[in-house]
Design an enzyme around this catalytic site. Structure first.
Site, PDB file in Angstrom:
ATOM      1  N   HIS A 126       4.258  -2.506  -3.023  1.00  0.00           N
ATOM      2  CA  HIS A 126       3.340  -2.424  -4.160  1.00  0.00           C
ATOM      3  C   HIS A 126       2.819  -3.811  -4.531  1.00  0.00           C
ATOM      4  O   HIS A 126       1.646  -3.980  -4.851  1.00  0.00           O
ATOM      5  CB  HIS A 126       4.042  -1.776  -5.352  1.00  0.00           C
ATOM      6  CG  HIS A 126       3.191  -1.764  -6.579  1.00  0.00           C
ATOM      7  ND1 HIS A 126       2.083  -0.948  -6.701  1.00  0.00           N
ATOM      8  CD2 HIS A 126       3.224  -2.506  -7.700  1.00  0.00           C
ATOM      9  CE1 HIS A 126       1.505  -1.175  -7.857  1.00  0.00           C
ATOM     10  NE2 HIS A 126       2.175  -2.111  -8.485  1.00  0.00           N
TER      11      HIS A 126
ATOM     12  N   CYS B  12      -7.407   1.025   8.792  1.00  0.00           N
ATOM     13  CA  CYS B  12      -7.598   1.107   7.339  1.00  0.00           C
ATOM     14  C   CYS B  12      -6.296   0.879   6.586  1.00  0.00           C
ATOM     15  O   CYS B  12      -6.244   1.049   5.376  1.00  0.00           O
ATOM     16  CB  CYS B  12      -8.213   2.448   6.944  1.00  0.00           C
ATOM     17  SG  CYS B  12      -7.185   3.862   7.336  1.00  0.00           S
TER      18      CYS B  12
HETATM   19  C1  PEP Z   1      -1.793   3.993   5.993  1.00  0.00           C
HETATM   20  O1  PEP Z   1      -0.806   4.727   6.069  1.00  0.00           O
HETATM   21  O2  PEP Z   1      -1.886   2.899   6.598  1.00  0.00           O
HETATM   22  C2  PEP Z   1      -2.932   4.359   5.147  1.00  0.00           C
HETATM   23  C3  PEP Z   1      -4.048   3.664   5.171  1.00  0.00           C
HETATM   24  O3  PEP Z   1      -2.783   5.409   4.314  1.00  0.00           O
HETATM   25  P1  PEP Z   1      -1.914   5.342   2.958  1.00  0.00           P
HETATM   26  O4  PEP Z   1      -1.518   3.920   2.732  1.00  0.00           O
HETATM   27  O5  PEP Z   1      -2.782   5.881   1.897  1.00  0.00           O
HETATM   28  O6  PEP Z   1      -0.755   6.236   3.305  1.00  0.00           O
END
Ligand code: PEP
Ligand code: MG
Length: 550
Positions: free
Chosen positions: A190, A482
C-alpha cells in the site's frame, strides 16, 4: 541533533526518482490491547488517571480542531465530546471498581460504546473509526506512551513506519510528508501504491528504518534505492532541484519507437490527473473500485455514466476496461462468496464472474452502451485468467455485447506459459505484475516482510514476462504491463527490452517513465533486459541495470 551524526546508508526498494531530505518522524505502532490482569493502582488513583487522560485527549482534539478550522473543527469537536461522555465515565468508574487498570477500564468502556454504535446502523457505524481513534489516544495517555497512528509535527517531515495500511494513511496530511520510508512492504505494498499515486518519493522494505530516531535527518534517494542517514552537505538535493524531464507527449524511446504510456485509474475522479500527466489513454480501468462499498450489484445506468465519463476524456485514445476483479484484496459485498481459507487462490476475478454471469453481462452491456457515445477506442479485458478455455469464454461474452477488442490480463503463471495459445484468440494481453509476482513467487502481496520476493525485478517474473512478450510478437498482438512494475522508470526500460508495447501506471509516474525511455534506444533496453533476466536475484537485476544506465 541526532545522537549519532555519522553518515550511513540503508538499502531498500525505491519508488520514484526524486531525492529529498528532511527530519524523521516515526509513526508509532498500534497499541496492544491492555491486559485483563488486575491493576496495580488503587481504584481511586486509577480513576483519576483515566479521567485526566480523557480530559487531556479532549483538550488536544479541541485545540487541533480550532487550529485546523473548517469542517475539521466540527469533526474534532465531536471526537472531544466522545471523550467527555458521562456514560463513558460511569463505565470506566465501574471498570476500575472491579479492579481493572486505568488503561483496561478505558479500553473496555470504549468497546461497549463501539458495539452499540456499530449496531446502530450504517450512519453511526461510520463514527466507529472516530471512536477507535479517541480510544487509542486515551489508552496511550493512561499508559504514558506516544499516541499511535498519524503524526502531525507541524513541519515537513519524512514519515518512517513499519508499514502503512490504508487506514493509517486515511487521515494523513500528505502535503507535509516529504517522503515515506518503511521497514517492511514491497513494491506493490500500500505504501508503494500510495507513494506512486501521490508522487511522493519512498523507500520501502528498508529494514534499517526500524532503528531511525525522530528528528534524525535523512536523504531519501529512491533512484538509488537507499536512505542516507545524516547525509553530508554536498549530497543534499538543491532546493527546488528536479530530475530531467521531457515535454509531455507520446511515449517513445530515443530512437523513436513508440511505447504507449497509459494511466491506471479507478474511476472518473482520477481523470484530471491522468489528462494533466499526458496519458495517451487508460491501460487499466479498475472498475471494481467504483463499487467497493456497494451492497447490491450496480445498475446498468450507474455504470454507463462512470464509463462514459472516462471514454469522453480520451477521444480517439485507447481505454482498456477491466471487468470486475472481485475477491482477495478487492472484496465486493455484492459478489461475496463463502468464506475461503485462502481467498487469493479462491473464487476471484473471472472465476467469480463465471459463477454470477449476469453481473458480467450487465457490465459488458453498460460498457458497450457507453462506448457508442464516444470516439474512444474501447478494449475490455478479464482479470485472473488461467488458460485459453477461460479466455474463450470471456471473449464470447464480450463479442455477444459487440465488444470486439477483447483480451486478458496475464496474472496467473499458467496463462504466461500458455500465452501462445491465448494469443490465437485474444486481441491483446496486459500483464498484471502485482498478481503475477504474487503467484509466481508464492508470496502474498498483502503481507509485508517478504519484500525481496515481492520485487518485480525478480528474474523469475521477468522471464515470464519475456515469454508472454515473445508470444505476443509472434502472434502480432500488443502486450502491455499494467502492474506496478510499469511505474518504475528503470524497470520500464527492461520491460520494453523484453518486448512489451505499452505501459500503464498511476498518473504521477508517467513523467519519470516518459523521461527514462526517451534517454535510451530499444537496443539499449534489450541489453538491459538481457542483463536483468540472467541475474540471480531481484537485487542483482536492479543493480546490473541501474548501475550501468545511471
Ligand atoms: C496486477 O495484479 O498487477 C494488477 C494490475 O491488478 P490489481 O493490482 O488491480 O490486482
Ligand atoms: Mg491483479
Amino acid at each position: 541533533m541526532p545522537p549519532d551524526p555519522a553518515r550511513r546508508e540503508l538499502a531498500g526498494i525505491g519508488i520514484g526518482r526524486h531525492a529529498v531530505a528532511g527530519p524523521v518522524v516515526r509513526m508509532a505502532p498500534p497499541l496492544p490491547e491492555p491486559p485483563t490482569t488486575p491493576g496495580t493502582e488503587n481504584p481511586d488513583v486509577a480513576l483519576g488517571r483515566a479521567r485526566s487522560a480523557l480530559t487531556g485527549v479532549a483538550e488536544t482534539l479541541r485545540a487541533r480542531g480550532a487550529s485546523a478550522g473548517g469542517e475539521a473543527t466540527d469533526v474534532l469537536d465531536a471526537q472531544a465530546l466522545m471523550a467527555e461522555d458521562p456514560a463513558l465515565d460511569e463505565a470506566i468508574a465501574a471498570g476500575v471498581g472491579r479492579g481493572l487498570s486505568a488503561a483496561r477500564a478505558v479500553f473496555e468502556a470504549f468497546t461497549g460504546f463501539r458495539e452499540a454504535l456499530a449496531a446502530a446502523g450504517p450512519y453511526l457505524a461510520e463514527r466507529v473509526a472516530d471512536l477507535d481513534d479517541v480510544r487509542q489516544r486515551a489508552v496511550a495517555a493512561c499508559l504514558g506512551v506516544p499516541v499511535p497512528g498519524v503524526p502531525d509535527p507541524g513541519h515537513p517531515y519524512v514519515l518512517v513506519a513499519r508499514d502503512l495500511a490504508p487506514a493509517d494513511t486515511a487521515g494523513l496530511d500528505l502535503t507535509t510528508v516529504l517522503a515515506l520510508v518503511t521497514a517492511e512492504g514491497g513494491p506493490t505494498s500500500h505504501t508503494a501504491v500510495l507513494a506512486r499515486s501521490r508522487g511522493i518519493p519512498a523507500v520501502v522494505g528498508c529494514a534499517g528504518a526500524a532503528d531511525l530516531d525522530d528528528d534524525t535527518v535523512v536523504l531519501v534517494d529512491p533512484g538509488a534505492s537507499r536512505v542516507v542517514v545524516n547525509p553530508i552537505a554536498a549530497e543534499m538535493p538543491e532546493p527546488g532541484a528536479t530530475v530531467r524531464t521531457v515535454p509531455i507527449g507520446p511515449g517513445r524511446t530515443a530512437d523513436g519507437v513508440p511505447i504507449a504510456l497509459l494511466a491506471n485509474i479507478g474511476g472518473p475522479a482520477d481523470l484530471p490527473a491522468a489528462v494533466a500527466a499526458g496519458a495517451e489513454g487508460v491501460g487499466l480501468y479498475r472498475t471494481e473500485l467504483l463499487f467497493l462499498d456497494a451492497a447490491t450489484a450496480p445498475s446498468a445506468a450507474s455504470q454507463v455514466e462512470a464509463y462514459r465519463d472516462v471514454f469522453a476524456a480520451f477521444p480517439g485514445g485507447r481505454v482498456v476496461v477491466r471487468v470486475l476483479d472481485a475477491g482477495a484484496d478487492k472484496p465486493l459485498r455484492f459478489m461475496a462468496q463463502e468464506p475461503e481459507i485462502n481467498p487469493a487462490l479462491g473464487v476471484r476475478g473471472l472465476r467469480a464472474l463465471r459463477r454470477q454471469p449476469e453481473i458480467l453481462r450487465t457490465q459488458l452491456a453498460s460498457i458497450s452502451l457507453a462506448a457508442q457515445d464516444t470516439s474512444a477506442d474501447v478494449w475490455v479485458m478479464a482479470p485472473m485468467v488461467a488458460d485459453v478455455e477461460e479466455t474463450e469464454w470471456f471473449l464470447a461474452e464480450a463479442a455477444a455485447h459487440g465488444l470486439g477488442t477483447a483480451g486478458v490480463m496475464v496474472e496467473v503463471p499458467s496463462a504466461a506459459m500458455l500465452a501462445d495459445q491465448i494469443f490465437e484468440v485474444a486481441a491483446f494481453a496486459s500483464i498484471g505484475t502485482n498478481d503475477l509476482a504474487q503467484y509466481a513467487l508464492a508470496v502474498d502481496r498483502q503481507i509485508g516482510g517478504l519484500a525481496t520476493l515481492q520485487d518485480p525485478w525478480h528474474p523469475g517474473l521477468l522471464r515470464l514476462i519475456e515469454l508472454i512478450a515473445r508470444a505476443g510478437r509472434v502472434a502480432g498482438r500488443p502486450v502491455g504491463v499494467c502492474g506496478e512494475a510499469a511505474a518504475d522508470p528503470m524497470l520500464a526500460r527492461v520491460l520494453v527490452g523484453l518486448g512489451v508495447t505499452s505501459l500503464s501506471m498511476a498518473s504521477p509516474a508517467l513523467a519519470d517513465v516518459r523521461a527514462s525511455l526517451a534517454e535510451v534506444t530499444v537496443a539499449e533496453c534489450q541489453a538491459a533486459a538481457a542483463r536483468a533476466v540472467t541475474a540471480r536475484s531481484a537485487a542483482e537485476a536492479r543493480a546490473r541495470v541501474c548501475s550501468v544506465n545511471a
